[in-house]
Design a protein around this motif. Structure first.
Motif, PDB file in Angstrom:
ATOM      1  N   GLU A   1       0.849  -1.197   0.000  1.00 60.39           N
ATOM      2  CA  GLU A   1       0.000   0.000   0.000  1.00 60.39           C
ATOM      3  C   GLU A   1       0.880   1.241   0.000  1.00 60.39           C
ATOM      4  OE1 GLU A   1      -2.408   0.037   3.588  1.00 60.39           O
ATOM      5  OE2 GLU A   1      -0.963  -1.275   4.559  1.00 60.39           O
ATOM      6  N   ASN A   2       0.268   2.373  -0.329  1.00 60.13           N
ATOM      7  CA  ASN A   2       0.995   3.637  -0.325  1.00 60.13           C
ATOM      8  C   ASN A   2       1.372   4.007   1.108  1.00 60.13           C
ATOM      9  OD1 ASN A   2       0.612   3.882  -3.113  1.00 60.13           O
ATOM     10  ND2 ASN A   2      -1.304   5.032  -2.846  1.00 60.13           N
ATOM     11  N   GLY A   3       2.439   4.788   1.242  1.00 63.81           N
ATOM     12  CA  GLY A   3       2.859   5.194   2.573  1.00 63.81           C
ATOM     13  C   GLY A   3       3.447   6.589   2.612  1.00 63.81           C
ATOM     14  N   ARG A   4       3.130   7.316   3.693  1.00 64.14           N
ATOM     15  CA  ARG A   4       3.731   8.616   3.989  1.00 64.14           C
ATOM     16  C   ARG A   4       4.664   8.474   5.193  1.00 64.14           C
ATOM     17  NH1 ARG A   4      -1.568   9.692   2.237  1.00 64.14           N
ATOM     18  NH2 ARG A   4      -1.636  11.271   0.570  1.00 64.14           N
ATOM     19  N   GLN A   5       5.468   9.491   5.420  1.00 58.93           N
ATOM     20  CA  GLN A   5       6.408   9.461   6.529  1.00 58.93           C
ATOM     21  C   GLN A   5       5.697   9.104   7.832  1.00 58.93           C
ATOM     22  OE1 GLN A   5       9.750  10.006   6.189  1.00 58.93           O
ATOM     23  NE2 GLN A   5      10.129   9.596   8.363  1.00 58.93           N
ATOM     24  N   ASP A   6       6.245   8.103   8.546  1.00 53.40           N
ATOM     25  CA  ASP A   6       5.776   7.648   9.861  1.00 53.40           C
ATOM     26  C   ASP A   6       4.466   6.870   9.823  1.00 53.40           C
ATOM     27  OD1 ASP A   6       7.996   8.649  11.245  1.00 53.40           O
ATOM     28  OD2 ASP A   6       7.085  10.633  11.416  1.00 53.40           O
ATOM     29  N   GLU A   7       3.886   6.630   8.648  1.00 52.71           N
ATOM     30  CA  GLU A   7       2.691   5.792   8.570  1.00 52.71           C
ATOM     31  C   GLU A   7       3.074   4.312   8.663  1.00 52.71           C
ATOM     32  OE1 GLU A   7      -0.739   8.132   6.003  1.00 52.71           O
ATOM     33  OE2 GLU A   7       0.584   6.722   4.972  1.00 52.71           O
ATOM     34  N   ARG A   8       2.144   3.509   9.187  1.00 59.21           N
ATOM     35  CA  ARG A   8       2.326   2.060   9.205  1.00 59.21           C
ATOM     36  C   ARG A   8       1.659   1.457   7.973  1.00 59.21           C
ATOM     37  NH1 ARG A   8       3.419  -1.136  13.466  1.00 59.21           N
ATOM     38  NH2 ARG A   8       1.620  -2.472  13.054  1.00 59.21           N
ATOM     39  N   ILE A   9       2.399   0.644   7.243  1.00 57.61           N
ATOM     40  CA  ILE A   9       1.865   0.020   6.030  1.00 57.61           C
ATOM     41  C   ILE A   9       2.206  -1.478   6.025  1.00 57.61           C
ATOM     42  CG2 ILE A   9       2.056   2.158   4.696  1.00 57.61           C
ATOM     43  CD1 ILE A   9       4.531   0.900   3.317  1.00 57.61           C
ATOM     44  N   ARG A  10       1.508  -2.199   5.171  1.00 59.11           N
ATOM     45  CA  ARG A  10       1.781  -3.620   5.000  1.00 59.11           C
ATOM     46  C   ARG A  10       2.847  -3.804   3.919  1.00 59.11           C
ATOM     47  NH1 ARG A  10      -2.340  -6.486   2.759  1.00 59.11           N
ATOM     48  NH2 ARG A  10      -3.139  -4.543   1.854  1.00 59.11           N
ATOM     49  N   VAL A  11       3.793  -4.666   4.218  1.00 62.63           N
ATOM     50  CA  VAL A  11       4.833  -5.018   3.242  1.00 62.63           C
ATOM     51  C   VAL A  11       4.996  -6.545   3.225  1.00 62.63           C
ATOM     52  CG1 VAL A  11       6.099  -2.846   3.426  1.00 62.63           C
ATOM     53  CG2 VAL A  11       6.626  -4.707   4.994  1.00 62.63           C
ATOM     54  N   ARG A  12       5.486  -7.050   2.080  1.00 65.27           N
ATOM     55  CA  ARG A  12       5.713  -8.488   1.955  1.00 65.27           C
ATOM     56  C   ARG A  12       7.210  -8.764   1.897  1.00 65.27           C
ATOM     57  NH1 ARG A  12       2.756  -9.616  -2.283  1.00 65.27           N
ATOM     58  NH2 ARG A  12       4.462  -9.295  -3.767  1.00 65.27           N
ATOM     59  N   ASN A  13       7.651  -9.640   2.782  1.00 64.55           N
ATOM     60  CA  ASN A  13       9.043 -10.092   2.781  1.00 64.55           C
ATOM     61  C   ASN A  13       9.237 -10.988   1.563  1.00 64.55           C
ATOM     62  OD1 ASN A  13      11.454 -11.531   3.184  1.00 64.55           O
ATOM     63  ND2 ASN A  13      11.241 -11.446   5.407  1.00 64.55           N
ATOM     64  N   GLU A  14      10.114 -10.589   0.638  1.00 62.03           N
ATOM     65  CA  GLU A  14      10.287 -11.330  -0.606  1.00 62.03           C
ATOM     66  C   GLU A  14      10.936 -12.701  -0.394  1.00 62.03           C
ATOM     67  OE1 GLU A  14       9.141 -10.482  -3.735  1.00 62.03           O
ATOM     68  OE2 GLU A  14       8.081  -9.039  -2.479  1.00 62.03           O
ATOM     69  N   GLN A  15      11.671 -12.837   0.670  1.00 63.74           N
ATOM     70  CA  GLN A  15      12.315 -14.130   0.915  1.00 63.74           C
ATOM     71  C   GLN A  15      11.353 -15.143   1.523  1.00 63.74           C
ATOM     72  OE1 GLN A  15      15.918 -13.857   3.205  1.00 63.74           O
ATOM     73  NE2 GLN A  15      16.222 -16.064   3.305  1.00 63.74           N
ATOM     74  N   SER A  16      10.600 -14.717   2.552  1.00 67.00           N
ATOM     75  CA  SER A  16       9.698 -15.645   3.239  1.00 67.00           C
ATOM     76  C   SER A  16       8.271 -15.556   2.726  1.00 67.00           C
ATOM     77  CB  SER A  16       9.715 -15.359   4.739  1.00 67.00           C
ATOM     78  OG  SER A  16       9.146 -14.069   4.996  1.00 67.00           O
ATOM     79  N   GLN A  17       7.955 -14.511   1.942  1.00 67.90           N
ATOM     80  CA  GLN A  17       6.600 -14.228   1.438  1.00 67.90           C
ATOM     81  C   GLN A  17       5.622 -13.896   2.578  1.00 67.90           C
ATOM     82  OE1 GLN A  17       5.762 -14.005  -2.036  1.00 67.90           O
ATOM     83  NE2 GLN A  17       8.018 -13.965  -1.921  1.00 67.90           N
ATOM     84  N   LYS A  18       6.166 -13.629   3.727  1.00 71.55           N
ATOM     85  CA  LYS A  18       5.333 -13.278   4.875  1.00 71.55           C
ATOM     86  C   LYS A  18       4.948 -11.802   4.793  1.00 71.55           C
ATOM     87  CE  LYS A  18       5.314 -13.345   9.947  1.00 71.55           C
ATOM     88  NZ  LYS A  18       6.118 -13.658  11.160  1.00 71.55           N
ATOM     89  N   ILE A  19       3.665 -11.496   5.135  1.00 71.27           N
ATOM     90  CA  ILE A  19       3.178 -10.113   5.126  1.00 71.27           C
ATOM     91  C   ILE A  19       3.273  -9.553   6.544  1.00 71.27           C
ATOM     92  CG2 ILE A  19       1.193  -8.606   4.749  1.00 71.27           C
ATOM     93  CD1 ILE A  19       0.311 -10.549   2.542  1.00 71.27           C
ATOM     94  N   ILE A  20       3.921  -8.416   6.692  1.00 67.77           N
ATOM     95  CA  ILE A  20       4.120  -7.800   7.999  1.00 67.77           C
ATOM     96  C   ILE A  20       3.801  -6.306   7.922  1.00 67.77           C
ATOM     97  CG2 ILE A  20       5.851  -9.454   8.829  1.00 67.77           C
ATOM     98  CD1 ILE A  20       8.017  -7.589   7.845  1.00 67.77           C
ATOM     99  N   PHE A  21       3.671  -5.695   9.103  1.00 73.13           N
ATOM    100  CA  PHE A  21       3.463  -4.245   9.187  1.00 73.13           C
ATOM    101  C   PHE A  21       4.775  -3.573   9.577  1.00 73.13           C
ATOM    102  CE2 PHE A  21      -0.975  -5.426   9.474  1.00 73.13           C
ATOM    103  CZ  PHE A  21      -1.617  -4.383   8.825  1.00 73.13           C
ATOM    104  N   GLY A  22       5.005  -2.403   9.007  1.00 76.42           N
ATOM    105  CA  GLY A  22       6.184  -1.624   9.356  1.00 76.42           C
ATOM    106  C   GLY A  22       5.894  -0.138   9.241  1.00 76.42           C
ATOM    107  N   ARG A  23       6.771   0.668   9.797  1.00 70.38           N
ATOM    108  CA  ARG A  23       6.612   2.125   9.788  1.00 70.38           C
ATOM    109  C   ARG A  23       7.527   2.725   8.727  1.00 70.38           C
ATOM    110  NH1 ARG A  23       9.268   6.207  12.523  1.00 70.38           N
ATOM    111  NH2 ARG A  23      10.462   4.646  13.700  1.00 70.38           N
TER     112      ARG A  23
END
Length: 236
Positions: free
Chosen positions: A204-226
């Motif tokens: 998803e789109n993200g602005r500074q300090d927002e929490r977004i969902r990202v996918r780890n390309e190695q494990s294919q696991k979806i996690i949240f990050g800032r």
């Protein structure tokens, strides 16, 4: 004492009384200058709070310009209903000789240069320096906030269409997107004793300090990050 002498004494007493009654009063603060006196006191207080170079003035909304206070022989006292702030304030004036109290509203005008639109902008449009002018304005009227520097609004995105001359406030703008959906990003895990970076994809789109969902390309696991920078998402 004869009737003639008595009448003469009465005339003398009446003349003295009339002369005293018509002498101008000399209280510590003359009623005719009370608005200037109050304004000077409040501006001085404001400058102590916000800095001695602060530019300010005071007005009395709804009060006739020629309104006079009752006479006060010892000088009136001044008390604020709440701590002094830019904009509308409540004020109590009081006197001990003779005793009286007056409750008034005053407007504290505080002037700064603020960011104003030089030309119209559309919803979703990012702002540039060409869109902005810095204009002196009464910040006491800007209840939704303002930007004191042009660089504070550069690249910000207008939430809606705005007309030229609009004083910009935080509710009108969004920070720019620094990560776009589908973009390749670095995922950083930063914990005590651990610092790992891995490749990922923003979901998803993200602005500074927002929490977004990202996918780890190695494990294919979806996690949240800032979002901590362009192309960088931190997991804590």
């Amino acid at each position: 004492m004869s009737i003639v002498e008595n009448q003469r004494h009465r005339r003398i007493f009446a003349a003295i009384f009339l002369a005293l009654a018509t002498l101008p009063c000399s209280p510590a603060v003359q009623a005719s200058g009370w608005q200037e006196e109050v304004g000077q006191q409040l501006v001085s207080r404001w400058q102590e709070i916000s800095g001695h170079s602060a530019e300010a003035s005071v007005s009395f909304p709804g009060l006739p310009a020629d309104y006079q206070l009752p006479d006060c022989q010892g000088g009136f006292g001044l008390a604020l209903v709440k701590p002094l702030q830019a904009g509308r304030n409540g004020l109590e004036l009081s006197c001990n000789a003779p005793y009286w109290k007056q409750h008034l509203a005053i407007q504290l005008h505080t002037y700064k240069t603020v960011a104003v639109l030089r030309k119209p902008v559309s919803a979703g449009q990012p702002l540039t320096t060409d869109d902005i002018s810095m204009v002196r304005h009464d910040t006491g009227e800007l209840t939704k906030g303002y930007y004191p520097r042009a660089e504070d609004v550069q690249e910000q995105i207008s939430r809606r269409s705005l007309r030229a001359g609009t004083v910009l406030s935080p509710d009108m703008l969004d920070p720019p997107l620094i990560i776009n959906r589908g973009e390749r990003v670095k995922i950083r895990v930063n914990r005590p004793g651990i610092r790992i970076e891995m490749n990922g994809t923003a979901l998803e789109n993200g602005r500074q300090d927002e929490r977004i969902r990202v996918r780890n390309e190695q494990s294919q696991k979806i996690i949240f990050g800032r979002v901590t920078g362009r192309g960088l998402v931190q997991v804590e």
